[in-house]
Write a protein that holds these residues in place. Structure first.
Motif, mmCIF file in Angstrom:
data_model
loop_
_atom_site.group_PDB
_atom_site.id
_atom_site.type_symbol
_atom_site.label_atom_id
_atom_site.label_comp_id
_atom_site.label_asym_id
_atom_site.label_seq_id
_atom_site.Cartn_x
_atom_site.Cartn_y
_atom_site.Cartn_z
ATOM 1 N N ASN A 34 18.033 -16.466 -20.356
ATOM 2 C CA ASN A 34 17.021 -15.432 -20.578
ATOM 3 C C ASN A 34 15.746 -15.726 -19.799
ATOM 4 N N ASP A 35 15.405 -17.002 -19.662
ATOM 5 C CA ASP A 35 14.221 -17.364 -18.870
ATOM 6 C C ASP A 35 14.398 -16.919 -17.420
ATOM 7 N N HIS A 36 15.591 -17.113 -16.880
ATOM 8 C CA HIS A 36 15.874 -16.665 -15.506
ATOM 9 C C HIS A 36 15.836 -15.135 -15.419
ATOM 10 N N LEU A 37 16.350 -14.478 -16.461
ATOM 11 C CA LEU A 37 16.320 -13.014 -16.492
ATOM 12 C C LEU A 37 14.880 -12.521 -16.491
ATOM 13 N N ALA A 38 14.024 -13.129 -17.324
ATOM 14 C CA ALA A 38 12.617 -12.725 -17.370
ATOM 15 C C ALA A 38 11.950 -12.926 -16.013
ATOM 16 N N ASP A 39 12.240 -14.049 -15.358
ATOM 17 C CA ASP A 39 11.674 -14.292 -14.025
ATOM 18 C C ASP A 39 12.130 -13.215 -13.042
ATOM 19 N N ASP A 40 13.412 -12.884 -13.076
ATOM 20 C CA ASP A 40 13.980 -11.889 -12.167
ATOM 21 C C ASP A 40 13.347 -10.515 -12.409
ATOM 22 N N LEU A 41 13.215 -10.133 -13.675
ATOM 23 C CA LEU A 41 12.628 -8.828 -13.995
ATOM 24 C C LEU A 41 11.146 -8.796 -13.641
ATOM 25 N N GLY A 42 10.454 -9.916 -13.864
ATOM 26 C CA GLY A 42 9.041 -9.993 -13.480
ATOM 27 C C GLY A 42 8.868 -9.826 -11.988
ATOM 28 N N LEU A 74 4.227 1.047 -12.388
ATOM 29 C CA LEU A 74 4.524 0.374 -13.658
ATOM 30 C C LEU A 74 3.648 -0.839 -13.943
ATOM 31 N N ILE A 75 2.633 -1.062 -13.129
ATOM 32 C CA ILE A 75 1.688 -2.142 -13.429
ATOM 33 C C ILE A 75 0.308 -1.509 -13.499
ATOM 34 N N ASP A 76 0.037 -0.853 -14.612
ATOM 35 C CA ASP A 76 -1.269 -0.235 -14.809
ATOM 36 C C ASP A 76 -2.051 -1.137 -15.757
ATOM 37 N N THR A 77 -1.711 -1.089 -17.030
ATOM 38 C CA THR A 77 -2.376 -1.976 -17.991
ATOM 39 C C THR A 77 -1.665 -3.327 -18.073
ATOM 40 N N GLY A 78 -0.425 -3.388 -17.614
ATOM 41 C CA GLY A 78 0.368 -4.617 -17.702
ATOM 42 C C GLY A 78 1.146 -4.734 -18.998
ATOM 43 N N LYS A 79 0.948 -3.784 -19.921
ATOM 44 C CA LYS A 79 1.612 -3.863 -21.231
ATOM 45 C C LYS A 79 3.136 -3.807 -21.106
ATOM 46 N N LEU A 80 3.636 -2.906 -20.288
ATOM 47 C CA LEU A 80 5.090 -2.771 -20.150
ATOM 48 C C LEU A 80 5.683 -4.045 -19.557
ATOM 49 N N MET A 81 5.095 -4.529 -18.484
ATOM 50 C CA MET A 81 5.614 -5.744 -17.846
ATOM 51 C C MET A 81 5.571 -6.930 -18.812
ATOM 52 N N GLN A 82 4.459 -7.108 -19.526
ATOM 53 C CA GLN A 82 4.347 -8.229 -20.454
ATOM 54 C C GLN A 82 5.337 -8.101 -21.615
ATOM 55 N N SER A 83 5.632 -6.868 -22.005
ATOM 56 C CA SER A 83 6.603 -6.686 -23.090
ATOM 57 C C SER A 83 8.011 -7.049 -22.649
ATOM 58 N N VAL A 84 8.248 -7.013 -21.342
ATOM 59 C CA VAL A 84 9.571 -7.345 -20.813
ATOM 60 C C VAL A 84 9.668 -8.834 -20.527
ATOM 61 N N ILE A 85 8.710 -9.396 -19.809
ATOM 62 C CA ILE A 85 8.876 -10.752 -19.283
ATOM 63 C C ILE A 85 8.311 -11.856 -20.155
ATOM 64 N N SER A 86 7.547 -11.511 -21.200
ATOM 65 C CA SER A 86 6.987 -12.560 -22.057
ATOM 66 C C SER A 86 7.015 -12.076 -23.500
ATOM 67 N N ASN A 87 6.298 -12.733 -24.331
ATOM 68 C CA ASN A 87 6.264 -12.346 -25.737
ATOM 69 C C ASN A 87 5.185 -11.322 -26.021
ATOM 70 N N GLY A 88 4.906 -10.454 -25.040
ATOM 71 C CA GLY A 88 3.930 -9.389 -25.237
ATOM 72 C C GLY A 88 4.403 -8.435 -26.321
ATOM 73 N N SER A 89 3.492 -7.610 -26.798
ATOM 74 C CA SER A 89 3.814 -6.630 -27.832
ATOM 75 C C SER A 89 4.988 -5.767 -27.384
ATOM 76 N N GLY A 90 6.001 -5.664 -28.220
ATOM 77 C CA GLY A 90 7.183 -4.872 -27.909
ATOM 78 C C GLY A 90 8.334 -5.664 -27.318
ATOM 79 N N HIS A 91 8.105 -6.947 -27.037
ATOM 80 C CA HIS A 91 9.164 -7.766 -26.442
ATOM 81 C C HIS A 91 10.337 -7.902 -27.418
ATOM 82 N N ILE A 92 11.535 -7.730 -26.895
ATOM 83 C CA ILE A 92 12.750 -7.897 -27.700
ATOM 84 C C ILE A 92 13.572 -9.000 -27.061
ATOM 85 N N GLU A 93 13.870 -10.017 -27.842
ATOM 86 C CA GLU A 93 14.734 -11.096 -27.369
ATOM 87 C C GLU A 93 15.405 -11.727 -28.578
ATOM 88 N N THR A 94 16.692 -11.546 -28.659
ATOM 89 C CA THR A 94 17.477 -12.119 -29.739
ATOM 90 C C THR A 94 18.650 -12.862 -29.128
#
Length: 150
Positions: A34-42, A74-94
């Motif tokens: 998942n760490d590699h996936l987050a890096d790739d998506l980032g 897709l990089i305006d406030t950064g909220k969407l990107m942070q929710s995908v690649i880190s533990n930002g609000s909305g991040h889903i990782e199970t």
């Protein structure tokens, strides 16, 4: 020198293989992957491209003052990107022993992923072919190690 294996020994071995495949106990490997996936998506956000390497449609209009001054979509406030690649609000990782779920619950994510009548699709969630190959290799190695221990 030939070795002999009985049918009961073979049956026990094959049952062990089936059990290991059904319950691979791979949460550590999936978590690291998942760490590699987050890096790739980032990197996709930074390069303005999908996980498959397809360039996103450019912005139609410059951003208004007070927003991210860059021209990358897709990089305006950064909220969407942070929710995908880190533990930002909305991040889903199970992560379980058998699977991983990775994504975002930001309400407008689907508009950008799939597009709407006025917003072009800019897929940002997905798994590149290289990451699929990496996952298959890592899980295959793990399962072979587990099977060797039977």
């Amino acid at each position: 020198m030939p070795e002999t294996i009985t049918t009961s020994e073979l049956s026990g071995f094959l049952n062990g293989v089936v059990q290991r495949l059904a319950e691979p106990q791979a949460s550590d490997i999936l978590s690291k992957w998942n760490d590699h996936l987050a890096d790739d998506l980032g990197q996709g956000f930074l390069d303005s491209q999908s996980p498959g390497g397809i360039a996103w449609a450019p912005l139609k209009h410059p951003r208004p003052p007070g927003h991210n001054p860059g021209t990358r979509p897709l990089i305006d406030t950064g909220k969407l990107m942070q929710s995908v690649i880190s533990n930002g609000s909305g991040h889903i990782e199970t992560v379980t022993q058998e699977s991983t779920l990775f994504g975002t619950s930001v309400f407008y994510a689907a508009f950008h992923q799939y597009g709407t009548g006025t917003i072009p699709a800019r897929p940002f969630i997905g798994i590149s072919e290289d990451l699929q190959d990496s996952a298959a290799e890592k899980l295959g190695d793990h399962i072979m190690t587990v099977i060797d221990a039977i």
